[in-house]
Design an enzyme around this catalytic site. Structure first.
Site, PDB file in Angstrom:
ATOM      1  N   ASN A   2      -2.410   2.501   3.499  1.00 29.91           N
ATOM      2  CA  ASN A   2      -1.879   3.843   3.808  1.00 29.91           C
ATOM      3  C   ASN A   2      -2.730   4.945   3.183  1.00 29.91           C
ATOM      4  O   ASN A   2      -2.864   6.033   3.722  1.00 29.91           O
ATOM      5  CB  ASN A   2      -0.441   3.973   3.288  1.00 29.91           C
ATOM      6  CG  ASN A   2       0.559   3.281   4.187  1.00 29.91           C
ATOM      7  OD1 ASN A   2       0.433   3.332   5.408  1.00 29.91           O
ATOM      8  ND2 ASN A   2       1.525   2.606   3.593  1.00 29.91           N
ATOM      9  N   PHE A  48      -0.582  -1.079  12.483  1.00 32.02           N
ATOM     10  CA  PHE A  48      -1.498  -0.565  11.464  1.00 32.02           C
ATOM     11  C   PHE A  48      -1.979  -1.638  10.479  1.00 32.02           C
ATOM     12  O   PHE A  48      -3.191  -1.809  10.268  1.00 32.02           O
ATOM     13  CB  PHE A  48      -0.814   0.578  10.693  1.00 32.02           C
ATOM     14  CG  PHE A  48      -1.652   1.162   9.598  1.00 32.02           C
ATOM     15  CD1 PHE A  48      -1.429   0.807   8.273  1.00 32.02           C
ATOM     16  CD2 PHE A  48      -2.669   2.061   9.883  1.00 32.02           C
ATOM     17  CE1 PHE A  48      -2.202   1.345   7.254  1.00 32.02           C
ATOM     18  CE2 PHE A  48      -3.453   2.610   8.866  1.00 32.02           C
ATOM     19  CZ  PHE A  48      -3.224   2.240   7.550  1.00 32.02           C
ATOM     20  N   ASN A  49      -1.066  -2.346   9.816  1.00 31.30           N
ATOM     21  CA  ASN A  49      -1.481  -3.290   8.762  1.00 31.30           C
ATOM     22  C   ASN A  49      -2.467  -4.332   9.295  1.00 31.30           C
ATOM     23  O   ASN A  49      -3.370  -4.756   8.582  1.00 31.30           O
ATOM     24  CB  ASN A  49      -0.266  -4.005   8.165  1.00 31.30           C
ATOM     25  CG  ASN A  49       0.534  -3.099   7.243  1.00 31.30           C
ATOM     26  OD1 ASN A  49       0.032  -2.089   6.767  1.00 31.30           O
ATOM     27  ND2 ASN A  49       1.791  -3.453   7.009  1.00 31.30           N
ATOM     28  N   THR A  68       3.087  -6.104   2.331  1.00 32.56           N
ATOM     29  CA  THR A  68       3.526  -5.020   3.223  1.00 32.56           C
ATOM     30  C   THR A  68       2.416  -4.006   3.526  1.00 32.56           C
ATOM     31  O   THR A  68       2.695  -2.876   3.925  1.00 32.56           O
ATOM     32  CB  THR A  68       4.725  -4.276   2.610  1.00 32.56           C
ATOM     33  OG1 THR A  68       4.328  -3.738   1.329  1.00 32.56           O
ATOM     34  CG2 THR A  68       5.915  -5.196   2.439  1.00 32.56           C
ATOM     35  N   ASP A 104       0.836  -1.202   0.000  1.00 30.26           N
ATOM     36  CA  ASP A 104       0.000   0.000   0.000  1.00 30.26           C
ATOM     37  C   ASP A 104       0.876   1.260   0.000  1.00 30.26           C
ATOM     38  O   ASP A 104       0.836   2.077   0.916  1.00 30.26           O
ATOM     39  CB  ASP A 104      -0.921   0.005   1.232  1.00 30.26           C
ATOM     40  CG  ASP A 104      -0.128  -0.067   2.547  1.00 30.26           C
ATOM     41  OD1 ASP A 104      -0.697   0.343   3.597  1.00 30.26           O
ATOM     42  OD2 ASP A 104       1.049  -0.481   2.538  1.00 30.26           O
ATOM     43  N   HIS A 161       9.987  -0.165   7.978  1.00 34.29           N
ATOM     44  CA  HIS A 161       9.215  -1.374   8.283  1.00 34.29           C
ATOM     45  C   HIS A 161       9.199  -2.357   7.101  1.00 34.29           C
ATOM     46  O   HIS A 161       9.692  -3.469   7.188  1.00 34.29           O
ATOM     47  CB  HIS A 161       7.761  -0.993   8.614  1.00 34.29           C
ATOM     48  CG  HIS A 161       7.615   0.005   9.721  1.00 34.29           C
ATOM     49  ND1 HIS A 161       7.815  -0.306  11.049  1.00 34.29           N
ATOM     50  CD2 HIS A 161       7.274   1.319   9.688  1.00 34.29           C
ATOM     51  CE1 HIS A 161       7.605   0.772  11.792  1.00 34.29           C
ATOM     52  NE2 HIS A 161       7.272   1.770  10.998  1.00 34.29           N
ATOM     53  N   ASP A 162       8.630  -1.938   5.975  1.00 37.03           N
ATOM     54  CA  ASP A 162       8.376  -2.857   4.860  1.00 37.03           C
ATOM     55  C   ASP A 162       9.640  -3.445   4.233  1.00 37.03           C
ATOM     56  O   ASP A 162       9.646  -4.635   3.859  1.00 37.03           O
ATOM     57  CB  ASP A 162       7.542  -2.153   3.782  1.00 37.03           C
ATOM     58  CG  ASP A 162       6.169  -1.775   4.309  1.00 37.03           C
ATOM     59  OD1 ASP A 162       5.560  -0.852   3.772  1.00 37.03           O
ATOM     60  OD2 ASP A 162       5.715  -2.405   5.286  1.00 37.03           O
ATOM     61  N   ASP A 199       6.819   1.003   1.694  1.00 36.21           N
ATOM     62  CA  ASP A 199       6.505   0.016   0.637  1.00 36.21           C
ATOM     63  C   ASP A 199       7.338   0.323  -0.612  1.00 36.21           C
ATOM     64  O   ASP A 199       7.831  -0.568  -1.292  1.00 36.21           O
ATOM     65  CB  ASP A 199       5.037   0.092   0.233  1.00 36.21           C
ATOM     66  CG  ASP A 199       4.075  -0.095   1.385  1.00 36.21           C
ATOM     67  OD1 ASP A 199       3.866   0.868   2.151  1.00 36.21           O
ATOM     68  OD2 ASP A 199       3.532  -1.207   1.522  1.00 36.21           O
TER      69      ASP A 199
END
Ligand code: RIB
Ligand code: CA
Length: 316
Positions: free
Chosen positions: A44, A170-171, A129, A14, A242-243, A19
């Site tokens: 996102n 979040f995800n 992701t 996203d 993160h991703d 990402d």
């Protein structure tokens, strides 16, 4: 020429600044990873925005032969929650990207993923992701293709920690039901949760060194510039990537600490909905369903990120 066999991968996300950097990594690891498809999911930002972002990024990276499909607009049951506070109104605010030259696939994300799995001579890795909506939809629509998935490498969750609520990342909290379907599916999951991704940060003085390397490295630095705006307000010393962890672990697993746990997704908690709950002590008598990334050698993470950026050449 590397004699390591390339792994076929599907990237689902996203974009989202992190990402986008994950896609840069996957493209840089072209000797180890063969990107078969890119699929977008609402997260996102709205599906339309993140799909456009993937088409712009892929155009910028020259990935003109990789099909791109739009996936699910809404989570499985919940209403979509977006994150403009981190990624802006476009989902990828900051540096300008070219207009997309890569057409959108006529297939939906689920059907493109299914086509790749069906046509592949070997098992395929799915890197996911964003919210896990597309992956869960694939597992529900095509259970017969589960055996063609080597593993699902996700950014999501956090063992008893969160970043959208105290309990949930979040995800996962955007679509807990999809994550639950995925974690119960029997397909092996590698989870880059906040336990590791909050340690995989790059410092401003580190990403500054990318600016003069080449256009891709400069773009990554400018994505970090924007992504860090909100993170700095929250007190972070660097941009938490993160991703990219979900891609990096496929090529450099040696820099990560990984533990196997049986992980459940809380879909009902009044205060803990979206939590990824590990059975630390094996009390439930279940086999582990998840390889949980718990730590990373941050300096090596940054080193490999830089090497990936450098691989796009020298000069403007
Ligand atoms: O919590 C971080 C995750 O949520 C990352 O994947 C980021 O891109 C957002 O999707
Ligand atoms: Ca994401």
């Amino acid at each position: 020429m590397s004699d390591i066999k390339k792994k076929p991968v599907i990237l689902d996300g996203d974009p989202g600044h992190d990402d986008a950097i994950a896609l840069v990594l996957a493209a840089a690891f072209k000797d180890q990873l063969d990107i078969k498809a890119i699929t977008a999911v609402g997260g996102n930002q709205t599906l339309a925005k993140v799909t456009l972002n993937y088409r712009r990024i892929a155009t910028f990276l020259g990935l003109k032969d990789v099909p791109i499909a739009a996936g699910r607009e809404q989570p499985m049951l919940a209403d979509l929650v977006v994150a403009p506070n981190y990624h802006g109104e476009s989902g990828l605010d900051g540096p300008k990207l070219p207009d997309p030259e890569i057409p959108l696939s006529e297939l939906s994300a689920v059907e493109l993923m299914a086509k790749v799995l069906r046509e592949s001579d070997e098992k395929v890795i799915i890197v996911a992701t964003g919210p896990q909506t597309n992956v869960a939809s694939l597992l529900l629509a095509h259970p017969e293709l589960k055996e063609k998935i080597e593993c699902i490498s996700i950014m999501g969750g956090g063992l008893l920690k969160g970043n959208w609520t105290s309990a949930a990342e979040f995800n996962i909290i955007v679509d807990p039901e999809s994550a639950d379907i995925e974690f119960r599916s029997g397909v092996p999951v590698i989870m880059a949760g906040l336990d590791v991704t909050e340690k995989a940060y790059v410092l401003p003085e580190e990403w500054d060194k990318l600016r003069g390397l080449n256009p891709v490295a400069k773009m990554v630095a400018e994505w970090c510039d924007f992504f860090y705006i909100h993170l700095k307000e929250l007190g972070w010393e660097g941009a938490t990537l993160h991703d990219p962890c979900s891609v990096m672990v496929l090529v450099h697993p040696e820099i990560f600490t990984i533990k196997d746990y049986y992980v459940q997704i809380d879909c009902k908690g009044e205060y803990t909905r979206g939590a990824t709950v590990p059975d630390y002590m094996g009390l439930l008598g279940q086999k582990p369903n998840c390889r949980c990334m718990m730590g990373v050698d941050r300096e090596l993470f940054v080193k490999h990120l830089f090497e990936a950026c450098e691989s796009f050449g020298k000069g403007e």
